[in-house]
Design a protein around this motif. Structure first.
Motif, mmCIF file in Angstrom:
data_model
loop_
_atom_site.group_PDB
_atom_site.id
_atom_site.type_symbol
_atom_site.label_atom_id
_atom_site.label_comp_id
_atom_site.label_asym_id
_atom_site.label_seq_id
_atom_site.Cartn_x
_atom_site.Cartn_y
_atom_site.Cartn_z
ATOM 1 N N ARG A 100 18.108 13.101 -6.140
ATOM 2 C CA ARG A 100 18.557 13.371 -4.775
ATOM 3 C C ARG A 100 20.073 13.318 -4.740
ATOM 4 N N ASP A 101 20.692 14.229 -3.984
ATOM 5 C CA ASP A 101 22.148 14.212 -3.888
ATOM 6 C C ASP A 101 22.641 13.674 -2.546
ATOM 7 N N ASP A 102 21.745 13.056 -1.767
ATOM 8 C CA ASP A 102 22.175 12.356 -0.551
ATOM 9 C C ASP A 102 22.483 10.914 -0.950
ATOM 10 N N HIS A 103 23.761 10.618 -1.077
ATOM 11 C CA HIS A 103 24.197 9.381 -1.739
ATOM 12 C C HIS A 103 23.683 8.121 -1.061
ATOM 13 N N ALA A 104 23.424 8.159 0.258
ATOM 14 C CA ALA A 104 22.972 6.955 0.956
ATOM 15 C C ALA A 104 21.614 6.469 0.452
ATOM 16 N N SER A 105 20.841 7.353 -0.169
ATOM 17 C CA SER A 105 19.519 6.963 -0.680
ATOM 18 C C SER A 105 19.584 6.325 -2.056
ATOM 19 N N HIS A 106 20.718 6.417 -2.726
ATOM 20 C CA HIS A 106 20.759 6.086 -4.147
ATOM 21 C C HIS A 106 20.553 4.601 -4.448
ATOM 22 N N ARG A 107 21.303 3.754 -3.778
ATOM 23 C CA ARG A 107 21.146 2.326 -4.092
ATOM 24 C C ARG A 107 19.749 1.802 -3.758
ATOM 25 N N PRO A 108 19.197 2.102 -2.562
ATOM 26 C CA PRO A 108 17.838 1.604 -2.290
ATOM 27 C C PRO A 108 16.797 2.087 -3.299
ATOM 28 N N LEU A 109 16.911 3.353 -3.731
ATOM 29 C CA LEU A 109 15.952 3.862 -4.707
ATOM 30 C C LEU A 109 16.162 3.258 -6.089
ATOM 31 N N ALA A 110 17.420 3.076 -6.465
ATOM 32 C CA ALA A 110 17.719 2.624 -7.822
ATOM 33 C C ALA A 110 17.532 1.132 -8.006
ATOM 34 N N MET A 111 17.742 0.341 -6.967
ATOM 35 C CA MET A 111 17.802 -1.105 -7.108
ATOM 36 C C MET A 111 16.585 -1.716 -7.809
ATOM 37 N N PRO A 112 15.346 -1.389 -7.407
ATOM 38 C CA PRO A 112 14.209 -2.045 -8.077
ATOM 39 C C PRO A 112 14.159 -1.765 -9.570
ATOM 40 N N PHE A 113 14.569 -0.573 -9.969
ATOM 41 C CA PHE A 113 14.495 -0.193 -11.379
ATOM 42 C C PHE A 113 15.646 -0.819 -12.177
ATOM 43 N N LEU A 114 16.862 -0.771 -11.633
ATOM 44 C CA LEU A 114 17.988 -1.388 -12.334
ATOM 45 C C LEU A 114 17.779 -2.891 -12.476
ATOM 46 N N GLU A 115 17.301 -3.524 -11.424
ATOM 47 C CA GLU A 115 17.074 -4.968 -11.499
ATOM 48 C C GLU A 115 15.945 -5.320 -12.453
ATOM 49 N N ALA A 116 15.046 -4.354 -12.715
ATOM 50 C CA ALA A 116 13.970 -4.563 -13.696
ATOM 51 C C ALA A 116 14.396 -4.178 -15.105
ATOM 52 N N GLY A 117 15.652 -3.724 -15.268
ATOM 53 C CA GLY A 117 16.151 -3.358 -16.593
ATOM 54 C C GLY A 117 15.705 -1.992 -17.064
ATOM 55 N N ILE A 118 15.344 -1.103 -16.138
ATOM 56 C CA ILE A 118 14.886 0.243 -16.480
ATOM 57 C C ILE A 118 16.069 1.209 -16.364
ATOM 58 N N PRO A 119 16.385 1.982 -17.415
ATOM 59 C CA PRO A 119 17.507 2.925 -17.343
ATOM 60 C C PRO A 119 17.314 3.952 -16.231
#
Length: 309
Positions: A100-119
């Motif tokens: 998605r290129d709507d930047h406001a969605s990026h952190r909420p979508l990415a957070m669970p995966f980054l915090e779980a150590g998923i690239p």
């Protein structure tokens, strides 16, 4: 061995979930023809079969905000599993692409995966918020996160990238693109800034009916970027220097996306950033500074952002 990838999200007017998934998985001719993305269907069907596939990546799970769109994506690019929530992929996939290129969605979508150590790969622009950039930066530095425009890898810039053109002393770089600075300025920043010998230090807005800005580099070279709004497709980089004048029209989306995905795969395999974190941070800080310059019609110094990162 297969690295299972989850494809997340959909933005209006942005077919990257279809492009990226097709490049990794290949595609169904019938499914892609009826996907609603004729431009993507046109350029993937002109590629040789050997050009599909990225390392051991395989898009195995997909989610978008619309179940019918998810089903169309799965049909078009042979994705076996459609899920009803992004977090359904936790514990199942080994990497995630947020397309998605709507930047406001990026952190909420990415957070669970980054915090779980998923690239995670996040489509451009990563963010337009300095606090979010500060939050993302450790993940960029650790090699868990990658984010860029595909134009960073545009094949049309290969001769410049490889130093095969003797430009001599650089005088001016110009970039021209469609749409607006906030969504599309990142394309030109990712294409141009990595090839400059110094880092950006300030951004100023120019008087124009469209978004027109000057990025001043540390060595004094100006980078003039125009985002022309709703005009015919144009992605152009011009380099004016003492020995040579170069003009590059960037048109090969397939190749730039494929190179981007290969870089992400290498990052997953190696565990090291494919792009130095400082380069991604410079691009996003410059994008944010440009936004402020357009709002306030004043020069914005990037030095003022240093204490926020």
């Amino acid at each position: 061995m297969v690295t299972r990838v989850g494809m997340l999200g959909m933005s209006d007017g942005n077919g990257h979930p279809f492009s990226f998934s097709a490049i990794i998985n290949g595609y169904s001719d019938n499914g892609m023809r009826h996907s609603g993305w004729p431009g993507i269907y046109d350029y993937v069907r002109r590629r040789h079969g050997s050009e599909f596939g990225v390392g051991d990546l395989r898009v195995t799970h997909a989610w978008t905000q619309d179940a019918e769109q998810t089903a169309a994506l799965c049909r078009a690019t042979s994705i076996p599993h459609a899920v009803s929530s992004p977090t359904d992929m936790l514990g199942v996939v080994e990497a995630v692409i947020i397309a998605r290129d709507d930047h406001a969605s990026h952190r909420p979508l990415a957070m669970p995966f980054l915090e779980a150590g998923i690239p995670v790969f996040i489509d451009k622009p990563l963010t337009l918020d300095l606090d979010e950039l500060r939050w993302f930066t450790p993940y960029l530095e650790s090699g868990l996160l990658m984010s860029c425009s595909g134009m960073r890898y545009a094949k049309e810039l290969d001769a410049w990238r490889a130093g095969q053109i003797d430009h001599g002393e650089m005088r001016l770089v110009r970039g021209t693109i469609v749409n607006d600075w906030e969504r599309y300025g990142v394309h030109l920043l990712d294409a141009i800034l990595p090839l400059m010998p110094s880092r950006p230090i300030s951004v100023s807005a120019l008087p124009a009916a469209h978004d027109s800005l000057i990025v001043v580099m540390g060595d004094g070279v100006p980078v003039h970027i125009d985002a022309l709004g709703q005009v015919p497709a144009m992605f152009r980089v011009e380099l004016m220097s003492s020995h040579h004048i170069s003009c590059f029209d960037i048109t090969d989306n397939f190749s730039m996306f494929r190179r981007t995905l290969w870089a992400f795969w290498r990052q997953i395999v190696d565990g090291h950033p494919a792009i130095p974190a400082v380069e991604t941070v410079d691009v996003i800080r410059t994008l944010i500074a440009g936004k402020l310059a357009l709002q306030n019609r004043k020069e914005v110094s990037l030095g003022g952002f240093d204490n926020l990162l």
